[in-house]
Design a protein around this motif. Structure first.
Motif, short mmCIF file in Angstrom:
data_model
loop_
_atom_site.label_atom_id
_atom_site.label_comp_id
_atom_site.label_asym_id
_atom_site.label_seq_id
_atom_site.Cartn_x
_atom_site.Cartn_y
_atom_site.Cartn_z
N PHE A 1 0.87 -1.17 0.00
CA PHE A 1 0.00 0.00 0.00
C PHE A 1 0.91 1.22 0.00
O PHE A 1 1.57 1.51 0.99
N GLU B 1 -1.39 -1.62 -4.26
CA GLU B 1 -2.50 -0.67 -4.23
C GLU B 1 -1.95 0.73 -4.03
O GLU B 1 -1.33 1.01 -2.99
N LEU C 1 -2.27 4.60 -3.26
CA LEU C 1 -3.14 5.49 -2.52
C LEU C 1 -2.68 6.93 -2.72
O LEU C 1 -1.51 7.19 -3.04
N GLU D 1 -7.95 6.08 6.63
CA GLU D 1 -8.16 5.56 5.28
C GLU D 1 -7.11 4.50 4.94
O GLU D 1 -7.43 3.49 4.30
N ALA E 1 -7.92 0.57 4.12
CA ALA E 1 -7.50 -0.08 2.87
C ALA E 1 -6.77 -1.39 3.17
O ALA E 1 -7.01 -2.40 2.50
N TRP F 1 -8.35 -5.29 2.31
CA TRP F 1 -7.63 -6.30 1.52
C TRP F 1 -7.64 -7.66 2.22
O TRP F 1 -7.49 -8.70 1.59
#
Length: 413
Positions: free
Chosen positions: A30, A46, A48, A56, A60, A64
């Motif tokens: 992330f 991912e 961001l 947030e 996230a 997942w």
């Protein structure tokens, strides 16, 4: 959880992820900085937004389906974000490898860090804190505040160095050579931030990574990153290296024990990076950053360890060896400016064991290619010869870099 370009973690992050995959464990990245492809991170990825909040970020990671999380973010403002996200993730039953928020907030504050280190018995530069609210007339009026700061500066003596209480990677540092410079620095400015003003210490800049949890910390080898003096320098401007330096290594043993004790007292959980100056007879601590360091790749390459594997083991509740990680050879890093001849990096790989070579991007700006290579003790002469042959045919590495590498590998200190 990552904020800087993941390539700064090459090749050790990929090795850690592949080791997990071999055990049937999926890793997810992330990240808020830079692109990431399969070669950068062979797992779930991912992207961001840079303004992602701790909540947030935690949401996230949880969405997942993570069983555990690890922070490998830098610089320090992103460590604060991850420490806050840790609180949310821990509460959701997702244990997160990151130093708790209370300790992180102390360590990203340079003044608080200075006080912590001094109380632990470590050497720190003499200095004082400059409060932007008092200078700006916000809150309680203190008419004598500027004069009090002038007295403090006179006690320490010039030159002095002013640096933001909250910032990192050598940003915002100013040299104060005289009382007139201090007056300019203290002039009314609505955008001024609080700073630490401290004595200038001359010597060799170095850093060390410490990885672990209370009761078990691993101290990686010292990395040498440049020269400290009155003028601030770009973090990657000089040759950076990890290798034998007998006098300094011997003197560092006691400092390492003190730093490990400080980490235990603070409850450090994960990785911290300590910036210091070696004056020739003592280490002076500048910062203790509650995050992965900028020289982590160097220390991994020189010690045969993998910090990212250690952090992944911690996330799984597995033990991580304590003590000092032995150095197994040299690791050297240099910055290759734009204009590197085509094919030069490929040829370098054929001549020396290159650990990584990738573009250095800071705040969206390219600074050329970071190159890290290693060699065994005893291979100094053939390594310099191989590099010299490459330089003669291609001009790479640059003459200045070649001179520094030759001097480093020819002289034992």
């Amino acid at each position: 959880m990552r904020s800087a370009h993941i390539r700064r973690a090459d090749p050790y992050i990929q090795r850690a992820v592949r080791e997990l995959a071999a055990e049937g464990i999926e890793a997810g990245l992330f990240h808020t900085g830079g692109p990431a492809a399969d070669g950068d991170f062979p797992g779930h990825r991912e992207r961001l937004g840079r303004e992602v909040t701790p909540r947030e970020l935690a949401d996230a990671v949880a969405a997942w389906g993570a069983d555990a999380a690890v922070s490998i973010s830098l610089p320090c403002e992103n460590a604060v974000r991850d420490a806050a996200a840790k609180a949310f993730l821990d509460a959701a039953g997702i244990p997160t490898v990151m130093t708790p928020l209370a300790a992180t907030l102390l360590l990203v504050d340079k003044w608080e860090t200075k006080r912590l280190c001094a109380r632990a018995g470590l050497h720190v530069p003499d200095g004082f804190r400059v409060d932007s609210d008092l200078l700006g007339g916000r809150g309680l009026p203190v008419p004598g505040y500027r004069d009090a700061l002038r007295v403090q500066a006179g006690r320490i003596g010039y030159p002095l160095m002013s640096k933001p209480v909250w910032d990192s990677t050598s940003m915002g540092i100013r040299t104060l050579r005289s009382p007139a410079d201090l007056d300019t620095d203290l002039a009314p400015d609505p955008d001024r931030v609080s700073t630490v003003v401290e004595q200038v210490i001359e010597g060799d800049l170095c850093s060390v990574d410490i990885v672990g949890r209370p009761g078990s910390y691993r101290v990686l080898p010292l990395c040498w990153t440049g020269r400290a003096g009155a003028e601030p320098v770009f973090t990657f401007a000089d040759l950076r290296w990890c290798g034998p330096r007998e006098t300094a290594d011997a003197a560092f043993a006691e400092v390492a024990r003190t730093l490990v004790g400080l980490c235990g007292d603070l409850g450090v959980h994960g990785s911290v990076n300590v910036d210091m100056i070696w004056t020739g007879d003592r280490f002076v601590v500048l910062e203790v950053n509650p995050r992965i360091g900028g020289a982590t790749t160097l220390s991994c390459a020189a010690s045969g360890t993998n910090t990212f594997t250690s952090l992944a083991r911690m996330a799984r509740g597995l033990p991580v060896p304590g003590g000092t990680a032995p150095r197994t050879g040299w690791a050297i890093e240099f910055l290759a400016a734009d204009g590197t001849p085509p094919g030069a990096l490929a040829e370098l790989r054929r001549r020396v064991p290159v650990v990584t070579a990738h573009e250095l991007v800071i705040d969206g700006a390219s600074h050329g290619d970071i190159v890290v290579f290693r060699l065994a003790e005893g291979d100094e002469e053939p390594t310099v010869k191989a590099l010299a042959e490459l330089h003669e045919t291609s001009g790479f590495p640059a003459a200045g870099v070649m001179a520094k590498i030759g001097s480093l590998l020819d002289v034992r200190r």
